[in-house]
Design an enzyme around this catalytic site. Sequence first.
Site, PDB file in Angstrom:
ATOM      1  N   GLY A  15      47.592 -32.658 -16.497  1.00 37.47           N
ATOM      2  CA  GLY A  15      46.449 -31.766 -16.411  1.00 37.47           C
ATOM      3  C   GLY A  15      46.787 -30.359 -16.884  1.00 37.47           C
ATOM      4  N   VAL A  28      58.961 -19.777 -26.570  1.00 31.93           N
ATOM      5  CA  VAL A  28      59.117 -19.536 -28.008  1.00 31.93           C
ATOM      6  C   VAL A  28      59.853 -18.230 -28.274  1.00 31.93           C
ATOM      7  CG1 VAL A  28      57.866 -19.065 -30.153  1.00 31.93           C
ATOM      8  CG2 VAL A  28      57.096 -20.916 -28.643  1.00 31.93           C
ATOM      9  N   ARG A  76      47.589 -37.771 -21.600  1.00 29.57           N
ATOM     10  CA  ARG A  76      48.412 -38.706 -20.832  1.00 29.57           C
ATOM     11  C   ARG A  76      48.853 -39.829 -21.769  1.00 29.57           C
ATOM     12  NH1 ARG A  76      47.825 -36.591 -15.834  1.00 29.57           N
ATOM     13  NH2 ARG A  76      45.822 -35.602 -15.362  1.00 29.57           N
ATOM     14  N   ASP A 107      54.808 -33.806 -11.644  1.00 30.28           N
ATOM     15  CA  ASP A 107      55.826 -34.816 -11.317  1.00 30.28           C
ATOM     16  C   ASP A 107      55.894 -35.944 -12.344  1.00 30.28           C
ATOM     17  OD1 ASP A 107      56.634 -33.466  -9.096  1.00 30.28           O
ATOM     18  OD2 ASP A 107      55.516 -34.681  -7.668  1.00 30.28           O
ATOM     19  N   THR A 129      50.925 -27.126 -12.754  1.00 32.96           N
ATOM     20  CA  THR A 129      49.848 -27.871 -12.102  1.00 32.96           C
ATOM     21  C   THR A 129      49.131 -26.954 -11.127  1.00 32.96           C
ATOM     22  OG1 THR A 129      49.330 -29.649 -10.534  1.00 32.96           O
ATOM     23  CG2 THR A 129      51.558 -28.776 -10.471  1.00 32.96           C
ATOM     24  N   ASP A 131      47.751 -27.951  -8.515  1.00 32.52           N
ATOM     25  CA  ASP A 131      47.735 -28.623  -7.214  1.00 32.52           C
ATOM     26  C   ASP A 131      48.781 -28.109  -6.223  1.00 32.52           C
ATOM     27  OD1 ASP A 131      45.777 -30.226  -8.357  1.00 32.52           O
ATOM     28  OD2 ASP A 131      47.214 -31.770  -8.962  1.00 32.52           O
ATOM     29  N   ASP A 133      51.669 -29.181  -5.727  1.00 33.70           N
ATOM     30  CA  ASP A 133      52.180 -30.362  -5.035  1.00 33.70           C
ATOM     31  C   ASP A 133      53.584 -30.769  -5.468  1.00 33.70           C
ATOM     32  OD1 ASP A 133      51.464 -31.175  -7.587  1.00 33.70           O
ATOM     33  OD2 ASP A 133      50.429 -32.996  -6.938  1.00 33.70           O
ATOM     34  N   ARG A 158      28.303 -19.714  -0.342  1.00 32.82           N
ATOM     35  CA  ARG A 158      28.059 -19.260   1.037  1.00 32.82           C
ATOM     36  C   ARG A 158      26.802 -18.392   1.108  1.00 32.82           C
ATOM     37  NH1 ARG A 158      30.412 -18.345   5.987  1.00 32.82           N
ATOM     38  NH2 ARG A 158      32.457 -19.165   5.481  1.00 32.82           N
ATOM     39  N   MET A 173      39.532 -29.118  -6.028  1.00 26.50           N
ATOM     40  CA  MET A 173      40.522 -30.008  -6.637  1.00 26.50           C
ATOM     41  C   MET A 173      41.847 -29.947  -5.880  1.00 26.50           C
ATOM     42  SD  MET A 173      39.683 -29.597 -10.715  1.00 26.50           S
ATOM     43  CE  MET A 173      40.509 -31.126 -11.206  1.00 26.50           C
ATOM     44  N   ARG A 175      44.049 -33.076  -6.298  1.00 24.86           N
ATOM     45  CA  ARG A 175      44.519 -34.464  -6.306  1.00 24.86           C
ATOM     46  C   ARG A 175      44.750 -34.916  -4.875  1.00 24.86           C
ATOM     47  NH1 ARG A 175      49.519 -36.248 -10.171  1.00 24.86           N
ATOM     48  NH2 ARG A 175      50.563 -34.961  -8.632  1.00 24.86           N
ATOM     49  N   ARG A 248      24.147 -29.828   1.934  1.00 25.12           N
ATOM     50  CA  ARG A 248      24.298 -30.025   0.500  1.00 25.12           C
ATOM     51  C   ARG A 248      25.780 -30.083   0.117  1.00 25.12           C
ATOM     52  NH1 ARG A 248      20.009 -31.329   1.138  1.00 25.12           N
ATOM     53  NH2 ARG A 248      18.025 -30.624   0.220  1.00 25.12           N
TER      54      ARG A 248
END
Length: 324
Positions: A15, A28, A76, A107, A129, A131, A133, A158, A173, A175, A248
């Site tokens: 991602g 670079v 991927r 990972d 990432t 995430d 994680d 809100r 998001m 994951r 909602r």
Amino acid sequence: MAKTVGTIGVLTSGGDAPGMNAAIRAVVRTAIAKGMKVKGIKRGYAGLLNEEIVDMSSRSVSDIIQRGGTILYTARCDKFKEEEGQKLGADICRKHGIEGLVVIGGDGSYKGAGKLAGLGINTVGLPGTIDLDIACTDYTIGFDTAVNTAMVAIDKIRDTSTSHERCSIIEVMGRNAGYIALWCGIANGAEDILLPERYDNNEQTIINHIIAHRKRGKTHHIVINAEGIGHSTSMAKRIEAATGIETRASILGYMQRGGMPTCKDRVYASIMGAKAVELLAAGKSNRVVGWKDGEFVDFDMEEALNMHKDIREEEYVISRMLAQ
């Protein structure tokens, strides 16, 4: 004796994350400053296997540090998970004179990098990432931008939730990790925060919480729901049926991956990119760059992949205490 690296490649995989371009730019320009040649590999491991490889110069990375996404694109690649694909990738690296490779991703990207290292291509991974994680690091490229993007969006939702006196379930998001949800839950003052690492699938607890708050005069209710739990739309329908309160669901989605990276993501990604080149210049391989306990460090890639990461209990307890 350390292996001398004269040409390095750089790719982004998995991602996209804000700050990846800052890392590419740093790789670079640091490499060129050290007398190395640099080749950019487009579309991750898929592009490597397709030989989508271009020469890069300092001018190649001008005016990109402020841009989201990745100028090298990302994809991927199931073929690279197989031994045949990995051997082909190593052969293509050698064909193009690539002796060292910087892999910016998560990972899954590290696993591929580790295989290339075992086949003689010096590799260094950077944690790219949103995430947060990756267990070996307290910071991942893109998280800061993503969590700030989500925070601003939730503040706007809100406003509407308050105006209509409704319950809003907002899915972020991450994951299978709850870091974006946890941080936004605290930063946005959410009444409930649902994390994959802690959620017990008991919706009745949320329903009871909403009803109790309404009885105390609270006219709106924000539930931050992590992607790893999901089902926000159906959850909203069930909660509305149980409480009688208009509910909602809003799924923020890929907006969290885009946009200009924050100062932190630009600076940290730049330092990590430079450190990756320094490791390759020193003949190191199979390493992962991270930020741990206030310092930029590097770990053995296999060791990093075997580490386990969990939500900090203190942060979770505080989030629950503040959600009253």
